[in-house]
Design a protein around this motif. Structure first.
Motif, PDB file in Angstrom:
ATOM      1  N   MET A  23       2.201   1.402   6.881  1.00 18.08           N
ATOM      2  CA  MET A  23       0.905   0.673   6.609  1.00 18.08           C
ATOM      3  C   MET A  23      -0.285   1.680   6.629  1.00 18.08           C
ATOM      4  O   MET A  23      -0.552   1.947   7.967  1.00 18.08           O
ATOM      5  CB  MET A  23       0.816  -0.474   7.270  1.00 18.08           C
ATOM      6  N   TYR A  24      -1.180   1.854   5.856  1.00 20.66           N
ATOM      7  CA  TYR A  24      -2.150   2.676   6.052  1.00 20.66           C
ATOM      8  C   TYR A  24      -3.505   1.905   6.303  1.00 20.66           C
ATOM      9  O   TYR A  24      -3.473   0.917   5.369  1.00 20.66           O
ATOM     10  CB  TYR A  24      -2.495   3.547   4.890  1.00 20.66           C
ATOM     11  N   LYS A  25      -4.508   2.048   7.122  1.00 24.45           N
ATOM     12  CA  LYS A  25      -5.543   1.179   7.441  1.00 24.45           C
ATOM     13  C   LYS A  25      -6.695   1.789   6.569  1.00 24.45           C
ATOM     14  O   LYS A  25      -6.962   2.797   6.241  1.00 24.45           O
ATOM     15  CB  LYS A  25      -6.039   1.452   9.020  1.00 24.45           C
ATOM     16  N   VAL A  26      -7.038   0.486   5.682  1.00 28.90           N
ATOM     17  CA  VAL A  26      -8.308   1.013   4.796  1.00 28.90           C
ATOM     18  C   VAL A  26      -9.298   0.543   5.323  1.00 28.90           C
ATOM     19  O   VAL A  26     -10.562   0.986   5.298  1.00 28.90           O
ATOM     20  CB  VAL A  26      -8.006   0.063   3.312  1.00 28.90           C
ATOM     21  N   SER A  27      -9.425  -0.697   6.108  1.00 30.03           N
ATOM     22  CA  SER A  27     -10.394  -1.161   6.986  1.00 30.03           C
ATOM     23  C   SER A  27      -9.864  -2.057   8.264  1.00 30.03           C
ATOM     24  O   SER A  27      -8.657  -1.944   8.369  1.00 30.03           O
ATOM     25  CB  SER A  27     -11.470  -2.026   6.275  1.00 30.03           C
ATOM     26  N   ASP A  28     -10.847  -2.336   9.009  1.00 27.22           N
ATOM     27  CA  ASP A  28     -10.190  -3.343   9.989  1.00 27.22           C
ATOM     28  C   ASP A  28      -9.298  -4.540   9.858  1.00 27.22           C
ATOM     29  O   ASP A  28      -8.498  -5.034  10.599  1.00 27.22           O
ATOM     30  CB  ASP A  28     -11.260  -3.698  11.113  1.00 27.22           C
ATOM     31  N   THR A  29      -9.405  -5.007   8.647  1.00 28.68           N
ATOM     32  CA  THR A  29      -8.803  -6.093   7.982  1.00 28.68           C
ATOM     33  C   THR A  29      -8.027  -5.912   6.996  1.00 28.68           C
ATOM     34  O   THR A  29      -7.367  -6.700   6.548  1.00 28.68           O
ATOM     35  CB  THR A  29      -9.794  -7.289   7.630  1.00 28.68           C
ATOM     36  N   HIS A  30      -7.893  -4.524   6.460  1.00 25.49           N
ATOM     37  CA  HIS A  30      -7.281  -4.224   5.090  1.00 25.49           C
ATOM     38  C   HIS A  30      -6.419  -3.189   5.431  1.00 25.49           C
ATOM     39  O   HIS A  30      -6.373  -2.059   5.982  1.00 25.49           O
ATOM     40  CB  HIS A  30      -8.181  -3.830   4.042  1.00 25.49           C
ATOM     41  N   TYR A  31      -4.997  -3.364   5.118  1.00 27.52           N
ATOM     42  CA  TYR A  31      -3.836  -2.390   5.365  1.00 27.52           C
ATOM     43  C   TYR A  31      -2.996  -2.454   3.794  1.00 27.52           C
ATOM     44  O   TYR A  31      -2.844  -3.474   3.139  1.00 27.52           O
ATOM     45  CB  TYR A  31      -2.965  -2.721   6.362  1.00 27.52           C
ATOM     46  N   ALA A  32      -2.486  -1.084   3.614  1.00 22.25           N
ATOM     47  CA  ALA A  32      -1.562  -1.160   2.537  1.00 22.25           C
ATOM     48  C   ALA A  32      -0.624  -0.134   2.743  1.00 22.25           C
ATOM     49  O   ALA A  32      -0.697   0.919   3.137  1.00 22.25           O
ATOM     50  CB  ALA A  32      -2.488  -0.580   1.321  1.00 22.25           C
ATOM     51  N   ALA A  33       0.773  -0.259   2.074  1.00 22.91           N
ATOM     52  CA  ALA A  33       1.761   0.649   2.312  1.00 22.91           C
ATOM     53  C   ALA A  33       2.042   1.353   1.075  1.00 22.91           C
ATOM     54  O   ALA A  33       2.832   1.012   0.244  1.00 22.91           O
ATOM     55  CB  ALA A  33       3.018  -0.073   2.683  1.00 22.91           C
ATOM     56  N   THR A  34       1.371   2.563   0.930  1.00 24.55           N
ATOM     57  CA  THR A  34       1.517   3.273  -0.393  1.00 24.55           C
ATOM     58  C   THR A  34       1.265   4.487   0.197  1.00 24.55           C
ATOM     59  O   THR A  34       0.256   5.040   0.829  1.00 24.55           O
ATOM     60  CB  THR A  34       0.358   2.696  -1.531  1.00 24.55           C
ATOM     61  N   TRP A  35       2.126   5.783  -0.245  1.00 23.24           N
ATOM     62  CA  TRP A  35       1.761   6.906   0.114  1.00 23.24           C
ATOM     63  C   TRP A  35       0.305   7.586  -0.836  1.00 23.24           C
ATOM     64  O   TRP A  35       0.008   8.653  -0.351  1.00 23.24           O
ATOM     65  CB  TRP A  35       2.876   7.794  -0.497  1.00 23.24           C
ATOM     66  N   ASN A  90       6.624   2.292 -10.560  1.00 22.62           N
ATOM     67  CA  ASN A  90       5.259   2.694 -10.359  1.00 22.62           C
ATOM     68  C   ASN A  90       5.040   4.120 -11.043  1.00 22.62           C
ATOM     69  O   ASN A  90       5.564   5.031 -11.047  1.00 22.62           O
ATOM     70  CB  ASN A  90       4.937   3.241  -9.133  1.00 22.62           C
ATOM     71  N   GLU A  91       4.163   4.193 -12.152  1.00 21.77           N
ATOM     72  CA  GLU A  91       3.552   5.352 -13.016  1.00 21.77           C
ATOM     73  C   GLU A  91       2.719   6.340 -12.179  1.00 21.77           C
ATOM     74  O   GLU A  91       3.170   7.475 -12.610  1.00 21.77           O
ATOM     75  CB  GLU A  91       2.818   4.737 -14.204  1.00 21.77           C
ATOM     76  N   PHE A  92       2.709   5.972 -10.680  1.00 17.20           N
ATOM     77  CA  PHE A  92       2.077   7.013 -10.102  1.00 17.20           C
ATOM     78  C   PHE A  92       2.677   7.460  -8.944  1.00 17.20           C
ATOM     79  O   PHE A  92       2.312   8.020  -8.060  1.00 17.20           O
ATOM     80  CB  PHE A  92       0.548   6.345  -9.395  1.00 17.20           C
ATOM     81  N   ALA A  93       4.037   7.109  -9.094  1.00 19.14           N
ATOM     82  CA  ALA A  93       4.927   7.334  -8.134  1.00 19.14           C
ATOM     83  C   ALA A  93       5.270   8.909  -7.642  1.00 19.14           C
ATOM     84  O   ALA A  93       5.113   9.666  -8.738  1.00 19.14           O
ATOM     85  CB  ALA A  93       6.570   6.754  -8.173  1.00 19.14           C
ATOM     86  N   MET A  94       5.184   9.673  -6.500  1.00 17.99           N
ATOM     87  CA  MET A  94       5.551  10.805  -6.137  1.00 17.99           C
ATOM     88  C   MET A  94       7.172  11.010  -5.718  1.00 17.99           C
ATOM     89  O   MET A  94       7.772   9.934  -5.456  1.00 17.99           O
ATOM     90  CB  MET A  94       4.630  11.222  -5.185  1.00 17.99           C
ATOM     91  N   LYS A  95       7.016  12.166  -5.524  1.00 13.48           N
ATOM     92  CA  LYS A  95       8.948  12.421  -5.157  1.00 13.48           C
ATOM     93  C   LYS A  95       9.001  11.600  -3.788  1.00 13.48           C
ATOM     94  O   LYS A  95      10.168  11.154  -3.706  1.00 13.48           O
ATOM     95  CB  LYS A  95       8.908  14.012  -4.833  1.00 13.48           C
ATOM     96  N   ILE A  96       8.124  11.738  -2.888  1.00 10.94           N
ATOM     97  CA  ILE A  96       8.300  11.062  -1.436  1.00 10.94           C
ATOM     98  C   ILE A  96       8.217   9.535  -1.656  1.00 10.94           C
ATOM     99  O   ILE A  96       8.868   8.928  -0.714  1.00 10.94           O
ATOM    100  CB  ILE A  96       6.866  11.548  -0.585  1.00 10.94           C
ATOM    101  N   ASP A  97       7.825   9.223  -2.730  1.00 12.54           N
ATOM    102  CA  ASP A  97       8.201   7.605  -2.925  1.00 12.54           C
ATOM    103  C   ASP A  97       9.490   7.099  -3.005  1.00 12.54           C
ATOM    104  O   ASP A  97       9.885   6.023  -2.846  1.00 12.54           O
ATOM    105  CB  ASP A  97       7.091   7.029  -4.289  1.00 12.54           C
ATOM    106  N   HIS A  98      10.213   8.119  -3.759  1.00 11.39           N
ATOM    107  CA  HIS A  98      11.667   7.733  -3.857  1.00 11.39           C
ATOM    108  C   HIS A  98      12.541   8.154  -2.926  1.00 11.39           C
ATOM    109  O   HIS A  98      13.601   7.674  -2.785  1.00 11.39           O
ATOM    110  CB  HIS A  98      12.209   8.509  -5.075  1.00 11.39           C
ATOM    111  N   GLU A  99      12.046   8.862  -1.846  1.00  8.38           N
ATOM    112  CA  GLU A  99      12.914   9.118  -0.552  1.00  8.38           C
ATOM    113  C   GLU A  99      12.481   8.551   0.778  1.00  8.38           C
ATOM    114  O   GLU A  99      13.441   8.458   1.551  1.00  8.38           O
ATOM    115  CB  GLU A  99      12.494  10.914  -0.571  1.00  8.38           C
ATOM    116  N   LYS A 100      11.314   7.995   1.003  1.00  5.88           N
ATOM    117  CA  LYS A 100      10.720   7.401   2.251  1.00  5.88           C
ATOM    118  C   LYS A 100       9.752   6.439   2.017  1.00  5.88           C
ATOM    119  O   LYS A 100       9.103   6.444   1.226  1.00  5.88           O
ATOM    120  CB  LYS A 100      10.251   8.706   2.967  1.00  5.88           C
TER     121      LYS A 100
END
Length: 347
Positions: free
Chosen positions: A306-318, A292-302
């Motif tokens: 799952m973050y809620k984008v809408s009632d039907t849309h979720y994504a697991a990204t910092w 991931n070219e957008f990876a941050m330090k926390i991406d490598h550590e933890k």
């Protein structure tokens, strides 16, 4: 909507000479009545392992469901023994596999293969089962079903064999139909026919479908919702419009950017750099961080929640964390948004 199937915090490992492969690492999803849920991702992401675990078709010698539940008809399929599962396989949950030639018995007539689950699960006479089998052949679009009933698999084309496999899967009107890349072994023209057939059949028998594929173009044509898998986890899930036109996970961005676009001036297709993670030693953080070219330090550590984008849309990204920097998706994703602005918010 009525919930047909529920997978909760599923963990599956394979015990190999090299060690324990943690193939599935906390998968969660629901399947609703009458819908088609597509599961997409690269080879090795865990798509087939997840769905074969629903059918309990993983090899008992080296696979293990370490944690989680697979809830169907008030039963936890993860805890049922083989005898109990035999009453469910083919009757309530059926599966269409990739290669129709290896799915059919070359020494047995087509009609007998279709009759087999009907006789076993529906207790019909052989005469009634034969009539049902001929009706199924007609339903899946095979001409002259009475004559074809007595033919062998080698007398059918690849597309016709896949239609027969679909007929077998539908023989007992299952509540859930799992299609494991059912068009991969077919040419493009036949692929389109099989996909159209499945859409038509779903309307007629009102079954719920889990459609496994690595082809996002197929997803757009058949699915209601999409689950994107990577490294044994679902990293994004939402409706087709939400995932295609408002994707949130960098891995989904990469998949969409790698799709051919006839209107693009790009000479080369985008390719996600690197390779999938080694699940003998899964990374501590986000499994996609190394690519991931957008990876941050926390991406490598933890691992991200799952973050809620809408009632039907979720994504697991910092990147969805309130304190994360604002990152613009690749141009291919933004082009798709501009072309279909009404779908930008997943509407």
């Amino acid at each position: 909507m009525e919930k047909i199937l529920e997978v909760k915090d599923l963990h599956i490992s394979f015990h190999t000479f090299g060690g324990e492969v943690q193939a599935i690492r906390g998968v969660n999803f629901d399947l609703y009545k009458g819908e088609t849920l597509a599961i997409v991702g690269e080879s090795g992401s865990g798509k087939s392992v997840t769905t074969k675990s629903i059918m309990r078709l993983l090899p008992e010698s080296n696979s293990e469901i370490k944690a989680g539940e697979i809830l169907f008809d008030d039963k936890n399929l993860a805890q049922l023994n083989n005898k109990a599962m035999q009453k469910i396989r083919g009757k309530d949950i059926s599966m269409i596999f990739q290669d129709p030639m290896t799915s059919l018995n070359p020494t047995m007539k087509i009609g007998k293969q279709i009759m087999e689950p009907i006789v076993k699960h529906q207790n019909l006479s052989k005469s009634a089962a034969k009539d049902r089998a001929i009706d199924l052949l007609r339903l899946v679009g095979i001409p002259q079903p009475e004559a074809r009933f007595n033919q062998y698999p080698h007398q059918f084309s690849g597309g016709m064999r896949q239609r027969v496999v679909i007929a077998i899967a539908l023989a007992c009107n299952p509540k859930v139909l799992i299609a494991d890349e059912p068009t991969t072994a077919l040419d493009v023209t036949i692929q389109a026919q099989i996909l159209e057939l499945m859409k038509d059949l779903q309307k007629k028998i009102d079954t719920s479908i889990i459609f496994i594929t690595h082809d996002l173009g197929v997803v757009a044509n058949v699915a209601d919702r999409v689950a994107v898998m990577y490294g044994g986890k679902i990293v994004e899930i939402g409706t087709v419009d939400e995932v295609f036109y408002n994707p949130q996970h960098p891995y989904t961005w990469g998949l969409i950017s790698s799709m051919p676009n006839l209107e693009s001036d790009d000479i080369e297709l985008y390719a996600i750099p690197g390779t999938p993670p080694d699940l003998l030693n899964p990374p501590a953080g986000d499994a996609f961080a190394a690519r991931n070219e957008f990876a941050m330090k926390i991406d490598h550590e933890k691992q991200p929640p799952m973050y809620k984008v809408s009632d039907t849309h979720y994504a697991a990204t910092w990147l969805l964390h309130p304190d994360a920097p604002k990152v613009e998706p690749p141009e291919a994703v933004k082009r798709r948004r501009r072309k279909f602005p009404e779908n930008k918010e997943g509407k």
